[in-house]
Design an enzyme around this catalytic site. Structure first.
Site, PDB file in Angstrom:
ATOM      1  N   SER A   1       0.840  -1.216   0.000  1.00  0.00           N
ATOM      2  CA  SER A   1       0.000   0.000   0.000  1.00  0.00           C
ATOM      3  C   SER A   1       0.865   1.252   0.000  1.00  0.00           C
ATOM      4  O   SER A   1       0.581   2.224  -0.721  1.00  0.00           O
ATOM      5  CB  SER A   1      -0.890   0.020   1.252  1.00  0.00           C
ATOM      6  OG  SER A   1      -1.810  -1.025   1.210  1.00  0.00           O
TER       7      SER A   1
ATOM      8  N   ASP B   1      -6.766  -8.218   4.799  1.00  0.00           N
ATOM      9  CA  ASP B   1      -5.982  -9.058   3.874  1.00  0.00           C
ATOM     10  C   ASP B   1      -5.397 -10.283   4.574  1.00  0.00           C
ATOM     11  O   ASP B   1      -4.857 -11.175   3.911  1.00  0.00           O
ATOM     12  CB  ASP B   1      -4.865  -8.233   3.233  1.00  0.00           C
ATOM     13  CG  ASP B   1      -5.419  -7.183   2.273  1.00  0.00           C
ATOM     14  OD1 ASP B   1      -6.584  -7.317   1.841  1.00  0.00           O
ATOM     15  OD2 ASP B   1      -4.688  -6.220   1.958  1.00  0.00           O
TER      16      ASP B   1
HETATM   17  C1  S3P Z   1      -5.628  -1.410   0.086  1.00  0.00           C
HETATM   18  C2  S3P Z   1      -6.834  -1.412   0.731  1.00  0.00           C
HETATM   19  C3  S3P Z   1      -7.616  -2.642   1.002  1.00  0.00           C
HETATM   20  C4  S3P Z   1      -6.762  -3.888   0.869  1.00  0.00           C
HETATM   21  C5  S3P Z   1      -5.909  -3.860  -0.365  1.00  0.00           C
HETATM   22  C6  S3P Z   1      -4.979  -2.658  -0.345  1.00  0.00           C
HETATM   23  C7  S3P Z   1      -4.951  -0.121  -0.146  1.00  0.00           C
HETATM   24  O1  S3P Z   1      -8.675  -2.721   0.076  1.00  0.00           O
HETATM   25  O2  S3P Z   1      -7.579  -5.035   0.867  1.00  0.00           O
HETATM   26  O3  S3P Z   1      -5.137  -5.045  -0.455  1.00  0.00           O
HETATM   27  O4  S3P Z   1      -3.750  -0.107  -0.452  1.00  0.00           O
HETATM   28  O5  S3P Z   1      -5.619   0.920  -0.009  1.00  0.00           O
HETATM   29  P1  S3P Z   1     -10.082  -1.977   0.342  1.00  0.00           P
HETATM   30  O6  S3P Z   1      -9.820  -0.546   0.426  1.00  0.00           O
HETATM   31  O7  S3P Z   1     -10.932  -2.306  -0.845  1.00  0.00           O
HETATM   32  O8  S3P Z   1     -10.614  -2.572   1.601  1.00  0.00           O
END
Ligand code: S3P
Length: 445
Positions: free
Chosen positions: A22, A330
């Protein structure tokens, strides 16, 4: 396909996991929108982050890979061009398997003075985009799902005259929140996003470090709000990306499960909006210690994990639900693997979002754990895992989902017999050296 066997010796030693996915995506995006250069160390070199790099290169951003002369540490330099510096891409922007690239970039592209198209792989083409199209349209964006199914490919006309909104998101999603905030950087007036529970806040902490006027509020019930006052230019910064807790999760689980193990995972991000896994496992009775805690912009620590007998709670049932879910969303596949081997029942609720991840993770977890002999059933918003069954090796269909492949590779370490994981190469989405690192730990004795 990869073939794996039960671990015959404890896992011992230390490991560095790759950089946080992220934060790596955001480093490239925010660096591109900043004035001046940003220097990133610890960047995750994986297929998903490469998709982000390629998209921004197509919009005229120069992104260089070099090494620090003294010690060979890889550095990514993003030569930002400011909020209004992106150029119209000459072809479709391809985001591969990356939901973060797709949704965050949709926010940025909505505010440009050019048209663009976003497309992705077959998984991305099934993932819902109306969750960003709806709020961005309220800001004045012009986004069309080309197949009329609210999914990619998307055509974005670009409107340099967006206006800020106050949006009550029905789901706790950092991708939705970030997409709106990124569009908000260009908008007239403030942008405020309320979420039912606070999702990961890397966008807020990082944009703040880039100079934006943005902050979070957390109310007593755990609901979160992000507030952006636009109009302040972003300035390039240095970013040191911590190791990804979502990748560390597999080795945390391996050390807990394999008798006699003791593993130290170095320099892992422990941002509170991401580290629900550690709190849950500690409550279940896991021996996990955080040492060398460093409270920088994105806090980090070394995580020491020892093999543990998990006892759950007094009534033999452990529930994971509510505002905790976004802090470990996750990690639910690997939590399910751990829970399947524990002596109690684990109930996971309020996690319907799992159905719209890289695969339908309620189905892919339940089906594969059943194949290994676990007692597990799906529910509309999660799963019930009645632990205590001995796992046996099985053929695991990863459904090309990196987190499913890695979770079941860890399950294989305590399963009797051989486990085969189909499409194991999908780990390259977030952790290209996963199987090599796992083998090193398994053969550490
Ligand atoms: C992420 C947010 C999450 C996560 C994804 C990465 C991000 O998704 O599941 O692997 O980097 O903002 P969601 O925002 O859809 O919950």
């Amino acid at each position: 396909m990869i073939t794996l066997e039960k671990a015959s010796t404890p896992l011992k030693g230390q490991i560095f996991v790759p950089g946080d996915k992220s934060i790596s995506h955001r480093s490239i995006m925010f660096g591109a929108l900043a004035e001046g250069s940003s220097e990133i160390t610890g960047f995750l070199d994986s297929a998903d982050c490469q998709s982000t790099i390629e998209c921004f290169r197509k919009m005229g951003i120069i992104i260089e890979h070099t090494q620090r002369p003294m010690n060979g540490v890889p550095i990514i330099t993003v030569h930002g061009k400011g909020l209004r510096g992106l150029q119209a891409p000459t072809s479709s922007l391809y985001t591969g398997n990356s939901g973060t690239t797709t949704r965050l970039m949709t926010g940025i592209l909505s505010a440009q003075d050019f048209e663009s198209t976003i497309s992705g792989d077959s998984s991305i083409e099934k993932r819902p985009m109306d969750r960003v199209i709806t709020p961005l349209s309220q800001m004045g964006a012009d986004i069309v799902s080309l197949r009329g199914n609210k999914c990619c490919p998307l055509h974005i006309k670009g409107n340099p005259g967006l206006h800020g909104i106050t949006y009550r998101s029905p789901i706790a999603s950092a991708q939705v929140k970030s997409s709106i905030i990124l569009a908000g950087l260009y908008a007239e007036g403030d942008t405020v996003v309320h979420e039912p529970a606070m999702s990961r806040n890397h966008t807020e902490t990082m944009l703040h470090a880039f100079g934006a006027d943005i902050y979070n509020e957390l109310d007593v019930n755990g609901a979160g709000t992000a507030i952006l006052h636009p109009g302040v230019p972003l300035r390039g910064i240095k970013i040191n990306v911590p190791g990804d807790i979502s990748s560390a999760a597999y080795f945390i689980a391996a050390a807990i499960l394999v008798p006699g193990s003791e593993v130290i995972i170095r320099n892992v991000g422990i941002n509170k909006t991401r580290s629900g896994l550690i709190a849950v496992l500690q409550q279940m009775g896991a021996d996990i210690e955080l040492i060398n805690v460093d409270n920088s912009m994105e806090p980090r620590a070394d995580i020491v994990v020892r093999h543990s007998y998990l006892h759950g709670t007094k009534n033999g049932r452990f529930e994971i639900a509510g505002r905790r879910i976004p802090t470990l969303i996750d990690e639910i596949p690997i939590i399910a693997v751990i829970a399947a081997t524990a002596d109690f029942e684990t109930v996971i609720k309020d996690a319907a979002e799992l159905k719209v991840k890289e695969s339908n993770r309620i189905d892919t977890v339940v089906d594969n754990l059943k194949a290994m002999g676990a007692d597990i059933e799906s529910t509309p918003d999660g799963m019930i895992i009645r632990g205590g069954k001995k796992l046996k090796g099985a053929d695991i269909d990863s459904h090309m989902d990196h987190r499913i492949a890695m979770s079941f590779a860890i399950a294989s370490l305590v399963a009797e017999g051989t486990t085969r994981i189909l499409d194991d190469h999908c780990v390259g989405i977030s952790y290209p050296s996963f199987f090599k690192d796992l083998q090193n730990l398994v053969h550490s004795n």
